[in-house]
Enzyme design. Structure first.
Site, PDB file in Angstrom:
ATOM      1  N   GLY A 195       2.397   2.261  10.739  1.00  0.00           N
ATOM      2  CA  GLY A 195       3.413   3.305  10.622  1.00  0.00           C
ATOM      3  C   GLY A 195       4.130   3.642  11.919  1.00  0.00           C
ATOM      4  N   ASN A 204       0.866  -1.178   0.000  1.00  0.00           N
ATOM      5  CA  ASN A 204       0.000   0.000   0.000  1.00  0.00           C
ATOM      6  C   ASN A 204       0.902   1.227   0.000  1.00  0.00           C
ATOM      7  OD1 ASN A 204      -1.785   2.059   0.512  1.00  0.00           O
ATOM      8  ND2 ASN A 204      -2.269   1.422   2.608  1.00  0.00           N
ATOM      9  N   TRP A 205       1.002   1.859  -1.154  1.00  0.00           N
ATOM     10  CA  TRP A 205       1.923   2.997  -1.274  1.00  0.00           C
ATOM     11  C   TRP A 205       1.362   4.285  -0.687  1.00  0.00           C
ATOM     12  CZ3 TRP A 205       5.574   3.436  -6.105  1.00  0.00           C
ATOM     13  CH2 TRP A 205       6.465   2.346  -6.092  1.00  0.00           C
ATOM     14  N   LYS A 206       0.072   4.277  -0.332  1.00  0.00           N
ATOM     15  CA  LYS A 206      -0.563   5.490   0.207  1.00  0.00           C
ATOM     16  C   LYS A 206      -0.296   6.667  -0.735  1.00  0.00           C
ATOM     17  CE  LYS A 206      -0.103   3.381   4.703  1.00  0.00           C
ATOM     18  NZ  LYS A 206      -0.087   3.536   6.144  1.00  0.00           N
ATOM     19  N   GLU A 229      -6.870   5.085   7.695  1.00  0.00           N
ATOM     20  CA  GLU A 229      -6.576   6.499   7.412  1.00  0.00           C
ATOM     21  C   GLU A 229      -7.788   7.174   6.766  1.00  0.00           C
ATOM     22  OE1 GLU A 229      -2.898   5.799   5.356  1.00  0.00           O
ATOM     23  OE2 GLU A 229      -1.972   5.249   7.268  1.00  0.00           O
ATOM     24  N   GLY A 269       2.700  -1.174   4.261  1.00  0.00           N
ATOM     25  CA  GLY A 269       2.769   0.231   3.870  1.00  0.00           C
ATOM     26  C   GLY A 269       4.194   0.659   3.607  1.00  0.00           C
ATOM     27  N   GLY A 270       4.816   1.268   4.603  1.00  0.00           N
ATOM     28  CA  GLY A 270       6.148   1.857   4.449  1.00  0.00           C
ATOM     29  C   GLY A 270       7.171   0.938   3.800  1.00  0.00           C
ATOM     30  N   SER A 318       3.136  -2.143  10.321  1.00  0.00           N
ATOM     31  CA  SER A 318       4.575  -2.276  10.595  1.00  0.00           C
ATOM     32  C   SER A 318       5.137  -3.648  10.246  1.00  0.00           C
ATOM     33  CB  SER A 318       4.885  -1.915  12.055  1.00  0.00           C
ATOM     34  OG  SER A 318       4.538  -0.563  12.299  1.00  0.00           O
ATOM     35  N   HIS A 340      -9.565   1.662   4.638  1.00  0.00           N
ATOM     36  CA  HIS A 340      -8.305   1.802   5.379  1.00  0.00           C
ATOM     37  C   HIS A 340      -8.529   2.760   6.550  1.00  0.00           C
ATOM     38  CE1 HIS A 340      -4.213   2.865   6.422  1.00  0.00           C
ATOM     39  NE2 HIS A 340      -3.837   1.758   5.797  1.00  0.00           N
ATOM     40  N   GLU A 381      -5.705  -4.642  10.430  1.00  0.00           N
ATOM     41  CA  GLU A 381      -4.651  -3.667  10.665  1.00  0.00           C
ATOM     42  C   GLU A 381      -4.936  -2.898  11.954  1.00  0.00           C
ATOM     43  OE1 GLU A 381      -2.571  -2.534   6.734  1.00  0.00           O
ATOM     44  OE2 GLU A 381      -4.326  -1.270   6.915  1.00  0.00           O
TER      45      GLU A 381
END
Ligand code: PGA
Length: 247
Positions: A167, A9-11, A93, A228-229, A207, A91, A161
């Site tokens: 993150g 997930n590159w956001k 966010e 993600g990251g 994470s 998500h 999640e």
């Protein structure tokens, strides 16, 4: 048998100059024993779907309507038209920053399914909810209220999640992940029947990295990860793909 999934997930990250990472991830995904999905910004979907061979292209959100006066939004039909096969909905966010509730997420997932996209539906508790001991209540409500009426393992992926793990570098213990994933599996089986409930992939997200991916994905009801990251760079995502490939 569920096939493991490594989803990135590159956001709101990624320009065309980062395309080489996509190509490296694609090359590393040849002959792996798991499905690799990259959910990139909408601006990259078309080029990604055209230039890659081994990975699935995904979006990160969609509107519930196919078209109309919704400035700044993108529809499931448009994402599909750009070459995507998957889309993330719900998500945390988006739940937090845009007040998206379970009802809306259910509609988004249904719209995605109607367009032939596979929906990755995210659920997860906050730290406050975990600390007050209501994690499973929250998970049950989010799960059952966000899922369309008819699902199959071919159309739906669940991503658990925990909000506090996204993150932050924090991850739940193996016991905590096991408890929630077993619970989600049981709820899916109870509400959609054993066969369908058994066939849906349940991903862990929050994470996940090259160090913890193998141990987390070895848990029985963890069928891969939503990353993600660590998915932004080929050098950090490829080891995760390789770890999931082993399970
Ligand atoms: P993270 O994000 O891997 O950077 O924690 C996961 C996600 O939000 O999907």
């Amino acid at each position: 048998m569920r096939r493991s999934i490594a989803a990135g997930n590159w956001k709101m990250n990624g320009l065309r100059e980062n395309f080489n990472d996509i190509l490296l991830i694609d090359a590393a995904s040849e002959n792996v024993n798991c499905d690799v999905i990259l959910c990139v910004p909408d601006t990259l979907i078309r080029e990604m779907s055209e230039k890659t061979k081994n990975i699935f292209s995904g979006g990160q959100n969609c509107h519930i309507e196919a078209s109309g006066a919704f400035t700044g939004d993108i529809s499931a039909e448009m994402i599909k038209d750009a070459g995507a096969s998957h889309v993330i909905v719900g998500h945390s966010e988006r739940r937090v920053n845009y007040n998206e509730n379970n009802n809306l997420i259910k509609s988004k997932a249904q719209t995605a399914l109607n367009e032939g996209l596979k929906a990755i539906i995210c659920i997860g508790e906050t730290l406050k909810e975990r600390d007050t001991g209501i994690t499973l209540d929250i998970i049950k409500k989010q799960l059952l209220d966000s899922l369309p009426q008819e699902i199959t393992g071919e159309t739906i992926i669940i991503a658990y999640e925990p909000v506090w793990a996204i993150g932050t570098g924090l991850t739940p213990t193996i016991e905590q992940i096991t408890e929630v994933h077993d619970f989600i599996r049981a709820e899916l089986e109870n509400n959609y029947g054993k066969k369908i409930g058994h066939s849906v992939n349940i991903l862990y997200g929050g994470s996940m990295n090259a160090k913890n991916a193998h141990e987390i994905s070895a848990i029985e009801n963890v069928d891969g990860g939503l990353v993600g990251g660590a998915s932004l760079k080929a050098e950090s995502f490829i080891p995760i793909i390789n770890a999931l490939n082993l399970n």
